[in-house]
Motif scaffolding. Structure first.
Motif, PDB file in Angstrom:
ATOM      1  N   HIS A 115       1.163   4.626  -3.063  1.00 18.07           N
ATOM      2  CA  HIS A 115       1.406   5.833  -2.537  1.00 18.07           C
ATOM      3  C   HIS A 115       2.854   6.435  -3.328  1.00 18.07           C
ATOM      4  O   HIS A 115       2.886   7.575  -3.570  1.00 18.07           O
ATOM      5  N   GLN A 116       3.916   5.681  -3.261  1.00 15.59           N
ATOM      6  CA  GLN A 116       5.050   6.381  -3.787  1.00 15.59           C
ATOM      7  C   GLN A 116       5.301   5.833  -5.107  1.00 15.59           C
ATOM      8  O   GLN A 116       6.452   5.763  -5.672  1.00 15.59           O
ATOM      9  N   SER A 117       4.201   5.452  -5.881  1.00 15.49           N
ATOM     10  CA  SER A 117       4.205   5.375  -7.380  1.00 15.49           C
ATOM     11  C   SER A 117       4.948   4.005  -7.499  1.00 15.49           C
ATOM     12  O   SER A 117       5.673   3.760  -8.645  1.00 15.49           O
ATOM     13  N   GLY A 118       5.236   3.024  -6.705  1.00 16.74           N
ATOM     14  CA  GLY A 118       6.030   1.542  -6.933  1.00 16.74           C
ATOM     15  C   GLY A 118       5.282   0.513  -7.519  1.00 16.74           C
ATOM     16  O   GLY A 118       5.683  -0.554  -7.740  1.00 16.74           O
TER      17      GLY A 118
ATOM     18  N   GLN B  87      -1.977   1.096  -8.503  1.00 15.34           N
ATOM     19  CA  GLN B  87      -3.079   1.222  -7.675  1.00 15.34           C
ATOM     20  C   GLN B  87      -4.218   0.230  -8.504  1.00 15.34           C
ATOM     21  O   GLN B  87      -4.910  -0.476  -7.754  1.00 15.34           O
TER      22      GLN B  87
ATOM     23  N   HIS C 166       1.022  -1.426  -0.004  1.00 20.48           N
ATOM     24  CA  HIS C 166      -0.090  -0.037   0.135  1.00 20.48           C
ATOM     25  C   HIS C 166       0.855   1.183   0.177  1.00 20.48           C
ATOM     26  O   HIS C 166       0.557   2.080  -0.690  1.00 20.48           O
ATOM     27  N   ASP C 167       1.924   1.118   0.691  1.00 20.76           N
ATOM     28  CA  ASP C 167       3.040   2.336   0.796  1.00 20.76           C
ATOM     29  C   ASP C 167       3.566   2.484  -0.656  1.00 20.76           C
ATOM     30  O   ASP C 167       3.607   3.574  -1.243  1.00 20.76           O
ATOM     31  N   MET C 168       3.516   1.360  -1.339  1.00 20.63           N
ATOM     32  CA  MET C 168       4.327   1.443  -2.902  1.00 20.63           C
ATOM     33  C   MET C 168       3.290   2.057  -3.744  1.00 20.63           C
ATOM     34  O   MET C 168       3.884   2.674  -4.637  1.00 20.63           O
TER      35      MET C 168
ATOM     36  N   LYS D 247       0.520   2.073   7.027  1.00 15.58           N
ATOM     37  CA  LYS D 247       1.338   3.387   6.927  1.00 15.58           C
ATOM     38  C   LYS D 247       2.609   3.536   7.614  1.00 15.58           C
ATOM     39  O   LYS D 247       3.703   3.870   7.142  1.00 15.58           O
TER      40      LYS D 247
END
Length: 464
Positions: free
Chosen positions: A307-310, A313, A303-305, A461
């Motif tokens: 948000h970091q465009s890794g 979605q 989920h962090d990835m 998060k």
């Protein structure tokens, strides 16, 4: 009465334009596609750029009208390119000896021209059935190899009485009987593959294959070949046709492990296959429909990835209809003795040392260890101890190699944040609640005054 378009894709090669026209007019009503070609020298190009369900090949071209040598030459070339090619030879001369020779050299059948329409359609229908049987045999053969490999790799079973594991079992009970896509999150060694197999074994697809793919071990260049398959000659090392993992898993379950390791371009290709529910082998233009139950897993903060465009979605939405969070072993300490006893019994039998057990001191040492490698590390530790032991009991001394990492969670002072940054304080309090309740999300959320969903978002998060 033949089904519409039952003949698939047909290639007709003949130097007589009238024959080609007649074949196309007749067959277009019964085939999905009819490709005609007057020049046999274009056969290599045609075979390199597409695949055909049936190939109709003239035996005699303008250079040599009676011996059939050209027909035999091109028949050999076609079969070298595709050993499963279904070739029906056509000629204007009813030479029985030539017919027998063509069958011995790999032709599927032999027809005379001018042909009778009904007879030709019957011949091509039989040839089409043979082509399908070849494809089924190839798929079954490669699927069987995958099953054998899976049986050799499959070790252990799901074990645990801790609140954290009971929560996992409860989710599995609810989701297994559906066809919902599942995403399993957890550290390395927590048993993500075992969860995936358990879901499959309780599903409506349990009689079909479970295909496991380690996405972290697939290189960029082999991704499409491994997942979607390839045709012989599609690239330098493609010496045979290969069934891809998607096609292999048809009607069963496909487990994509370490999906978080995929690059963005590969994520895009995977998403396309999942959305269209079809794949195309490299070197082919033929789409193959797929019917799979998708289970994915990762040890990364996916989920962090996002948000970091890794990580895409839209791909995450596609794969995580239901999420299962597997707790690390340090958060389910009460399960350590049960797991240790299971591995002790298993390896005692394997190494012909039946009767070995773990004494109280041994269990205490195992429970005091942090297990950064989780269940997999515990499994290897027990195996090593069994191999080296000379007694009927495993004691704390048999696990001397764990000495450097021994700790006692109960004796650790309560963690405090390094500063008064609110995020750091919240992360510390959440970690304390998780530890206190041995990884049980429901109980930790209740103590923190949060909903389960709110707690999950905070776990993602902070990467807890």
């Amino acid at each position: 009465m033949m089904d519409d378009k039952a003949l698939g894709k047909i290639l007709v090669i003949d130097d007589d334009e009238d024959v080609l026209f007649a074949a196309k007019m007749l067959l277009r009503k019964h085939a999905k596609e009819v490709i005609i070609e007057k020049n046999p020298k274009k056969i290599p190009f045609l075979l390199n750029n597409d695949t055909y369900d049936v190939i109709m090949l003239d035996m005699n071209f303008s250079r040599d009208t009676t011996s059939g040598k050209e027909g035999f030459y091109w028949l050999e070339h076609i079969l070298e390119r595709d050993a499963n090619a279904v070739v029906v030879l056509i000629t204007a001369f009813g030479d029985v000896e030539m017919a027998v020779k063509s069958l011995k050299e790999g032709a599927t059948d032999f027809v005379l021209k001018p042909w009778q329409n009904e007879k030709l359609l019957a011949t091509l229908t039989s040839a089409m059935k043979l082509r399908k049987s070849y494809e089924q045999v190839d798929t079954l053969r490669q699927t069987n190899r995958q099953l054998q490999a899976a049986q050799q790799d499959n070790f252990g079973q799901m074990i645990g009485d801790s609140p954290a594991m009971k929560n996992v079992f409860n989710i599995i009970d609810k989701v297994a009987g559906t066809d919902a896509n599942v995403l399993i999150l957890g550290e390395n060694g927590t048993g993500k593959e075992l969860v995936a197999r358990e879901i499959h074994n309780r599903s409506l697809r349990k009689k079909n294959i479970f295909v496991n793919v380690d996405m972290g071990a697939i290189t960029e260049t082999l991704f499409e070949s491994e997942l979607f398959g390839h045709k012989k000659g599609a690239f330098t090392d493609a010496k045979d046709d290969r069934v891809g993992r998607f096609e292999m898993a048809n009607k069963g379950s496909l487990f994509l492990d370490e999906i978080g390791n995929l690059s963005m371009p590969l994520q895009s290709k995977l998403l396309t296959a999942l959305q269209r529910r079809e794949v195309t082998r490299i070197g082919s233009n033929k789409s193959i429909p797929i019917d799979i139950r998708l289970i994915a897993a990762t040890n990364m903060p996916i989920h962090d990835m996002v948000h970091q465009s890794g990580f895409r979605q839209d791909l995450l939405y596609r794969i995580n209809t239901v999420e299962i969070h597997l707790p690390p072993l340090r958060h389910r300490q009460e399960d350590i003795p049960t797991l240790a006893n299971f591995f002790t019994e298993t390896y005692s039998k394997k190494y012909q040392k039946a009767g070995i057990s773990i004494d109280d001191a041994g269990h205490q040492k195992l429970k005091a260890y942090a297990w950064p490698g989780n269940i997999r590390e515990l499994q290897h530790a027990i195996e090593r101890a069994i191999i080296m032991c000379d007694n009927a009991f495993l004691t704390d001394q048999d696990f001397f190699f764990l000495q450097q990492s021994i700790h006692s969670i109960k004796e650790e002072p309560a963690a405090t944040p390094a500063n008064f940054n609110l995020d750091d304080v919240e992360k510390t309090v959440i970690q304390q609640a998780i530890d206190k309740h041995s990884g049980n999300i429901s109980q930790a959320a209740k103590e923190l005054g949060l909903t389960r969903a709110s707690l999950y978002r905070r776990l993602q998060k902070y990467g807890i």
